[in-house]
Enzyme design. Structure first.
Site, PDB file in Angstrom:
ATOM      1  N   SER A   1       0.745  -1.210   0.050  1.00 55.04           N
ATOM      2  CA  SER A   1       0.092  -0.174  -0.126  1.00 55.04           C
ATOM      3  C   SER A   1       0.820   1.275   0.043  1.00 55.04           C
ATOM      4  O   SER A   1       1.687   1.468  -0.995  1.00 55.04           O
ATOM      5  CB  SER A   1      -0.921  -0.127   1.022  1.00 55.04           C
ATOM      6  OG  SER A   1      -2.086   0.904   0.973  1.00 55.04           O
TER       7      SER A   1
ATOM      8  N   ASP B   1     -10.257  -4.961  -4.136  1.00 60.05           N
ATOM      9  CA  ASP B   1      -9.570  -3.958  -3.189  1.00 60.05           C
ATOM     10  C   ASP B   1     -10.336  -2.650  -3.155  1.00 60.05           C
ATOM     11  O   ASP B   1     -10.279  -1.790  -4.179  1.00 60.05           O
ATOM     12  CB  ASP B   1      -8.000  -3.613  -3.444  1.00 60.05           C
ATOM     13  CG  ASP B   1      -7.385  -2.966  -2.351  1.00 60.05           C
ATOM     14  OD1 ASP B   1      -7.988  -2.407  -1.452  1.00 60.05           O
ATOM     15  OD2 ASP B   1      -5.637  -3.229  -2.283  1.00 60.05           O
TER      16      ASP B   1
ATOM     17  N   HIS C   1      -7.779  -5.799   0.467  1.00 61.40           N
ATOM     18  CA  HIS C   1      -6.617  -5.165   0.549  1.00 61.40           C
ATOM     19  C   HIS C   1      -5.601  -5.959   1.757  1.00 61.40           C
ATOM     20  O   HIS C   1      -5.505  -5.618   2.895  1.00 61.40           O
ATOM     21  CB  HIS C   1      -6.950  -3.735   1.251  1.00 61.40           C
ATOM     22  CG  HIS C   1      -5.856  -2.667   1.282  1.00 61.40           C
ATOM     23  ND1 HIS C   1      -5.214  -2.180   0.062  1.00 61.40           N
ATOM     24  CD2 HIS C   1      -5.222  -1.987   2.380  1.00 61.40           C
ATOM     25  CE1 HIS C   1      -4.360  -1.367   0.366  1.00 61.40           C
ATOM     26  NE2 HIS C   1      -4.223  -1.454   1.615  1.00 61.40           N
TER      27      HIS C   1
END
Length: 233
Positions: free
Chosen positions: A114, A173, A200
């Site tokens: 991320s 996600d 995610h």
């Protein structure tokens, strides 16, 4: 054959310890191929009720939330979708990685998740621009990565990076939609892509073992880190 050493860069609102816990399945999946070393970001993140959590923290992570840079300088907060002219804190984070390389390296590769994956792209750019002589990563793995929306970060995305890269992202996600991860792909030459049907997180089902291993094995056949270790002994 010695396992590859990989520096791991956590996501926003995580830290090295919580990311280690959350990637336990990946460590097990790759234990014969890679040693994962975890680093915590230098910036503390305040838990504010007005902010949506970008990452789930996992066990042990809620007490020490960390981030690599802030997109909102005044609020000291971060959102991957937030457009901004300037960010706050990136230089200190680069220094933290530089220190980790000096004291815990050498590392064969670098992995990020991320915000950490977006940061990995920047670190690779600094390496290829020869602005960080301490860096010598030979490959990168970017999970739920994206291009920073900050204007001052555009310098990191051209020309395409030559470092071999594996881009992993979930088709469901909701934090970093897959189209954001796809927008990062042109910033790398010949990027390899591994998609999964989930959200995610860092995926590590047995079905993905071959994809990870196929990417890593060409680097494992080389002996850069082991040779460096031998020379230091």
């Amino acid at each position: 054959m010695a396992p590859l050493r990989v520096l791991c860069i956590h996501g926003y609102r995580q830290n090295g310890s919580s990311f280690r816990i959350k990637t336990g399945a990946l460590r097990k999946l790759l234990k014969k191929h890679a040693e994962l070393v975890y680093l915590s970001a230098p910036h503390c993140v305040q838990q504010a009720s007005s902010e949506a959590l970008e990452e789930e923290n996992g066990p042990g992570g809620a007490e020490d939330l960390r981030g690599w840079w802030f997109s909102d300088v005044q609020a000291r907060s971060f959102s991957a979708q937030q457009q901004c002219e300037a960010s706050l804190g990136l230089d200190e984070s680069v220094e933290a990685v530089r220190e980790a390389v000096k004291t815990q390296g050498p590392f064969d590769g670098i992995l990020g998740f991320s915000q950490g994956a977006a940061f990995v792209a920047m670190l690779c750019s600094l390496q290829e621009q020869k602005l960080e002589p301490e860096f010598s990563f030979r490959f990168s793995i970017l999970v739920a990565g994206f291009r920073s929306a900050c204007e001052e970060h555009k310098k990191f995305y051209s020309p395409p990076l030559q470092i071999p890269s594996l881009h992993v992202f979930g088709l469901e996600d909701q934090v970093i939609p897959d189209n954001m991860s796809r927008e990062l792909l042109p910033s790398f030459r010949d990027p390899q892509v591994l998609t999964h049907p989930g959200g995610h997180f860092v995926p590590a089902p047995s079905a993905h073992r071959q994809a990870y291993q196929d990417f890593l094995k060409r680097f494992q056949s080389e002996t850069k880190v082991s040779e460096t270790r031998s020379g230091a002994e």
